[in-house]
Scaffold this motif. Sequence first.
Motif, PDB file in Angstrom:
ATOM      1  N   VAL A 501      25.586   0.101 -33.282  1.00  4.43           N
ATOM      2  CA  VAL A 501      26.431  -1.027 -32.904  1.00  4.43           C
ATOM      3  C   VAL A 501      25.709  -1.897 -31.644  1.00  4.43           C
ATOM      4  CG1 VAL A 501      28.564   0.477 -33.313  1.00  4.43           C
ATOM      5  CG2 VAL A 501      27.380   0.680 -30.999  1.00  4.43           C
ATOM      6  N   ALA A 502      26.308  -3.149 -31.600  1.00  5.21           N
ATOM      7  CA  ALA A 502      25.916  -4.205 -30.568  1.00  5.21           C
ATOM      8  C   ALA A 502      26.827  -5.135 -30.624  1.00  5.21           C
ATOM      9  CB  ALA A 502      24.239  -4.370 -30.811  1.00  5.21           C
ATOM     10  N   SER A 503      26.605  -5.847 -29.540  1.00 11.64           N
ATOM     11  CA  SER A 503      27.690  -7.250 -29.457  1.00 11.64           C
ATOM     12  C   SER A 503      26.370  -8.108 -29.052  1.00 11.64           C
ATOM     13  CB  SER A 503      28.588  -7.140 -28.289  1.00 11.64           C
ATOM     14  OG  SER A 503      29.450  -5.998 -28.585  1.00 11.64           O
ATOM     15  N   VAL A 504      26.548  -9.461 -29.715  1.00 19.10           N
ATOM     16  CA  VAL A 504      25.725 -10.689 -29.487  1.00 19.10           C
ATOM     17  C   VAL A 504      26.502 -11.931 -29.421  1.00 19.10           C
ATOM     18  CG1 VAL A 504      23.436 -11.806 -30.354  1.00 19.10           C
ATOM     19  CG2 VAL A 504      23.964  -9.311 -30.767  1.00 19.10           C
ATOM     20  N   ASN A 505      26.198 -12.617 -28.356  1.00 24.42           N
ATOM     21  CA  ASN A 505      26.963 -13.761 -28.467  1.00 24.42           C
ATOM     22  C   ASN A 505      26.106 -14.949 -29.251  1.00 24.42           C
ATOM     23  OD1 ASN A 505      28.834 -12.983 -26.581  1.00 24.42           O
ATOM     24  ND2 ASN A 505      28.120 -14.191 -24.914  1.00 24.42           N
ATOM     25  N   THR A 506      26.807 -15.937 -30.105  1.00 27.88           N
ATOM     26  CA  THR A 506      26.374 -17.064 -30.793  1.00 27.88           C
ATOM     27  C   THR A 506      25.643 -17.929 -29.726  1.00 27.88           C
ATOM     28  OG1 THR A 506      28.289 -18.086 -30.593  1.00 27.88           O
ATOM     29  CG2 THR A 506      27.954 -16.582 -32.768  1.00 27.88           C
ATOM     30  N   THR A 507      24.516 -18.449 -30.294  1.00 26.03           N
ATOM     31  CA  THR A 507      23.910 -19.609 -29.710  1.00 26.03           C
ATOM     32  C   THR A 507      24.399 -20.767 -30.109  1.00 26.03           C
ATOM     33  OG1 THR A 507      22.090 -19.534 -31.625  1.00 26.03           O
ATOM     34  CG2 THR A 507      21.680 -18.121 -29.568  1.00 26.03           C
ATOM     35  N   THR A 508      23.715 -21.851 -29.476  1.00 28.44           N
ATOM     36  CA  THR A 508      24.199 -23.285 -29.853  1.00 28.44           C
ATOM     37  C   THR A 508      24.437 -23.523 -31.285  1.00 28.44           C
ATOM     38  OG1 THR A 508      22.251 -24.123 -29.755  1.00 28.44           O
ATOM     39  CG2 THR A 508      23.437 -24.153 -27.651  1.00 28.44           C
ATOM     40  N   ASP A 509      23.710 -23.222 -32.259  1.00 20.01           N
ATOM     41  CA  ASP A 509      23.849 -23.237 -33.582  1.00 20.01           C
ATOM     42  C   ASP A 509      24.854 -22.310 -34.471  1.00 20.01           C
ATOM     43  OD1 ASP A 509      22.548 -20.690 -33.564  1.00 20.01           O
ATOM     44  OD2 ASP A 509      20.756 -21.579 -34.751  1.00 20.01           O
ATOM     45  N   GLY A 510      25.680 -21.511 -33.364  1.00 16.03           N
ATOM     46  CA  GLY A 510      26.583 -20.833 -34.012  1.00 16.03           C
ATOM     47  C   GLY A 510      26.184 -19.341 -34.689  1.00 16.03           C
ATOM     48  N   GLN A 511      24.933 -19.235 -34.120  1.00 14.72           N
ATOM     49  CA  GLN A 511      24.576 -17.940 -35.025  1.00 14.72           C
ATOM     50  C   GLN A 511      24.081 -16.820 -33.863  1.00 14.72           C
ATOM     51  OE1 GLN A 511      20.963 -19.300 -37.309  1.00 14.72           O
ATOM     52  NE2 GLN A 511      22.319 -19.864 -39.065  1.00 14.72           N
ATOM     53  N   ALA A 512      24.217 -15.382 -34.661  1.00 14.44           N
ATOM     54  CA  ALA A 512      23.877 -14.319 -33.758  1.00 14.44           C
ATOM     55  C   ALA A 512      23.313 -13.447 -34.663  1.00 14.44           C
ATOM     56  CB  ALA A 512      25.306 -13.612 -33.060  1.00 14.44           C
ATOM     57  N   GLU A 513      22.133 -13.048 -33.855  1.00 16.47           N
ATOM     58  CA  GLU A 513      21.404 -11.857 -35.008  1.00 16.47           C
ATOM     59  C   GLU A 513      21.458 -10.609 -34.521  1.00 16.47           C
ATOM     60  OE1 GLU A 513      16.804 -11.805 -34.472  1.00 16.47           O
ATOM     61  OE2 GLU A 513      17.023 -12.420 -36.688  1.00 16.47           O
ATOM     62  N   PHE A 514      21.531  -9.526 -35.426  1.00 17.94           N
ATOM     63  CA  PHE A 514      21.499  -8.210 -35.108  1.00 17.94           C
ATOM     64  C   PHE A 514      20.571  -7.398 -35.914  1.00 17.94           C
ATOM     65  CE2 PHE A 514      23.811  -4.319 -36.832  1.00 17.94           C
ATOM     66  CZ  PHE A 514      23.500  -3.426 -35.597  1.00 17.94           C
ATOM     67  N   CYS A 515      19.879  -6.540 -35.154  1.00 19.87           N
ATOM     68  CA  CYS A 515      18.793  -5.746 -35.891  1.00 19.87           C
ATOM     69  C   CYS A 515      18.928  -4.551 -35.451  1.00 19.87           C
ATOM     70  CB  CYS A 515      17.256  -6.241 -35.256  1.00 19.87           C
ATOM     71  SG  CYS A 515      16.966  -7.981 -35.729  1.00 19.87           S
ATOM     72  N   PHE A 516      18.483  -3.626 -36.130  1.00 21.18           N
ATOM     73  CA  PHE A 516      18.893  -2.287 -36.215  1.00 21.18           C
ATOM     74  C   PHE A 516      17.909  -1.419 -37.030  1.00 21.18           C
ATOM     75  CE2 PHE A 516      21.326  -2.664 -39.690  1.00 21.18           C
ATOM     76  CZ  PHE A 516      21.256  -1.294 -40.449  1.00 21.18           C
ATOM     77  N   GLU A 517      17.355  -0.100 -36.430  1.00 21.22           N
ATOM     78  CA  GLU A 517      16.266   0.607 -37.163  1.00 21.22           C
ATOM     79  C   GLU A 517      17.134   1.651 -38.098  1.00 21.22           C
ATOM     80  OE1 GLU A 517      12.598   3.268 -36.063  1.00 21.22           O
ATOM     81  OE2 GLU A 517      13.440   2.503 -34.561  1.00 21.22           O
ATOM     82  N   GLY A 518      16.620   1.825 -39.076  1.00 25.74           N
ATOM     83  CA  GLY A 518      16.806   2.884 -40.172  1.00 25.74           C
ATOM     84  C   GLY A 518      16.168   4.007 -39.963  1.00 25.74           C
ATOM     85  N   THR A 519      16.738   5.220 -39.981  1.00 24.17           N
ATOM     86  CA  THR A 519      16.032   6.592 -39.643  1.00 24.17           C
ATOM     87  C   THR A 519      16.175   7.653 -40.874  1.00 24.17           C
ATOM     88  OG1 THR A 519      17.998   7.337 -38.800  1.00 24.17           O
ATOM     89  CG2 THR A 519      16.455   6.449 -37.133  1.00 24.17           C
TER      90      THR A 519
END
Length: 815
Positions: A501-519
């Motif tokens: 889980v994570a919370s990310v704010n959008t940038t000026t282009d309206g985008q938010a990136e979420f990255c996670f590692e699979g185990t």
Amino acid sequence: MRMKAGLALVAAVTSLMTGCVEESSRDQAPEGLASKDDARVHGLSKAASRGREFWLAFPGNYQATAALTLFIASDTATTGQVRVPGQGLSFDFSVTPGQVTAVALPSSVAQVAVDGVEPKGIHVTAGADISVYGLNRLLQTTDAFLGLPTASLGTDYVVQAYPNVNVLNGSQFSVVATEDATEVTITPASGVGNHAAGVPFQVALNKGQAYQLRSTAAAPSDVSGTLVHATRPVAVFGGHQCANIPDGTTIACDYLVEQLPPTSTWGRRFVTVPLATRLGGDTFRFAAARDGTQVSLNGAVVAQLQRGQVFQTNIQGSASITANEPILVTQYSNGSGFDGIPSDPFMMLVPPFEQFAAQYTVTTPSSGFRSNFANIVVPNDVVAEVMLDGALIPASQFQAIGASGFSGAQLPVALGAHRLSAPQPFGVMLYGFDAYDSYGYPGGMALAPVAEVSKLTLSPREGIAVVGDLYCVTATVRDAADRPLAGVRVDFAASGVNSAVASVNTTTDGQAEFCFEGTAPGEDVVTASIGSVTDQVQVTWTKPNAPPIVDAGPDLEGMASQQLTLRGSASDPDGDPLTYAWSYVAPPGVHCTFGSPSAPVSSIQCDGAGTVTVSLTTHDGTATATDSAQVVLGWASELTMCGLPRYTNATSIKACGWATAGGSSTGIVSAYFTVDGGAPIPVMPDAGGGYVSTQLHLTEGTHVVRLSVVDALGHVTWREQTVSADFTPPVLVILSPTEQETNPDPVVTMVIQQQDASPATVVTQGFVTEDVPAGSNVLRHTVDLVHRDWSLVHVRATDAAGNTTEVVARVYVAP
């Protein structure tokens, strides 16, 4: 009238500093983060309640003599100025990180107009981001507000206040202009003075001018639900001069004020916890900004609202509040007479889940309130990870709030500042009670334009990733006009074989990136949500491919045209099926064929001599591995060796042979003997081939003697023979006594101890000869002696190498 008696000014206003949130701390990370590292991980921006410019106002209290104070905090040392341009007032200030600066203003700055414009807008500027709080203080009728910076303001508002109950009628709101030539259109929810309900009217404002509209009409007159639209951003405040809550039968009244967020920041999901110590529940009000708004309480529909309508109810216990359209939720403390508990009314905005943060710094008044509490609502996944002032809050303090996915707690807190944090966004409300007095406010909110979110899309729609790698998805957030929305918190959750889980704010282009590692390998679903607006994508995790392990087998030696076995092997750490392929590189003119070119064990046959490199390549569907071996080929038919003895007891023997060039060779260029692969012993035949010989010096043991010849093309041919050099004679032991009497046909038993490498031959008396069988070391001999007297029996053993041992037994034969 059911009001408090003895209203008076508090002499020491500074002792009640920040009855609202104080957001600064030393070395503080952005709002909603436990540390600066979290800012890099989650990408959350600073809270919208911080800024460098503010336009504020103090709506009127019950009496015009209230003490007015601004409290200013920052996590950066800075300076600034508080100005009331219309009053000709100016105050310089400086801020030290971790401390609060109080700026006292004269009571004349408070608004007194019932329906009019006054030059009482308060302009606050600073060189760095600051938080500003306003405190309007009269004994037993006090409230405070969190100032919202100019950058967070909007042009559309729905007023939330409280209705008149015929005790002290003063439902009110204020509008402050941040720019010149601002046209404000106001549509009253109910008749106020000369303004009819539902009929818009306009107010023209220049920068710094403040308009206040107060209803003194009889119950149920209420400015709540009034629509405010401006041509330029404005600041709006709602509240009451002194409200009795929930109605006029409840003692006593208290001043209410909140700076209202623009409708663009309203949310759809809320979770609440009841006020501590209170009995019988709390009063709540829901305001709608759009037609067709349906509000549900704990899953049951309780209101169908049109734009500007307000619904009021009493809620007992924790609750989950949801709506299909954005709403504004306000929680009120009931008067002391409601349940007989020391308390008083206050008005507190409930932040929507979409505006939660992951870190707060809040402050109680330094005195004047004996009971202080923090209500916390936190995702169920992190109830054991919430920190208060650096210590974990016991999970047992939290109770689940229905099926909302959140749990709530009521925590008593001491006077002073408190810091709260959690791994995921959560909500905080701070409040306190005393005799006929109270305060309450939200710990903070992000004030992103979440109400404008119309589209939330994730990409890529499907993906494949390798366990141990990072997989990233991008959320794009847009409004109904397909414009990007910046600063909106997107909550991401991965579920399936992996979780994150994570919370990310959008940038000026309206985008938010979420990255996670699979185990773990398998399927995951990644969900992005902004309140009730969600989207999902899938990702397939594959196990990391370990390349196959391959061995082409040992190096080989053979003869031209001879078929040789290639003993290759391969395995895959992941158990993947393998494919195989043999290949070779040979000298010019030499051609080879494989018996099984697609199997690990194969054979090779070449039509010429020389060194051939063979390679076995295997593939597991993803990775390829190759290993090589050398095959040295010579000419087979043109070399013979003289007969060497298999056994010898000589330390030097003669080795010889015949070498003749074969195939396409042009002659023998060199020849040599080796013993056990040692240094070559050169010999040279006649031109074109011939007889070669040399003396070999041997040590005891078994040796491999090789004769090698090299032709003019570099082809090597060889022959080998094994020779055992044995310099140790056999050992004979006669078990029977060396002197013994025996009857005719005496029997003598003899033993050859197996201490010799060569088989032995045993001879007795010149008449009896027997070979010792392999593996046996006992012989029985019957000796026919003619004389009936003492006789000598001779026993001799000779091994294959020619070593001899003899023993003599003296035997007596009785007459």
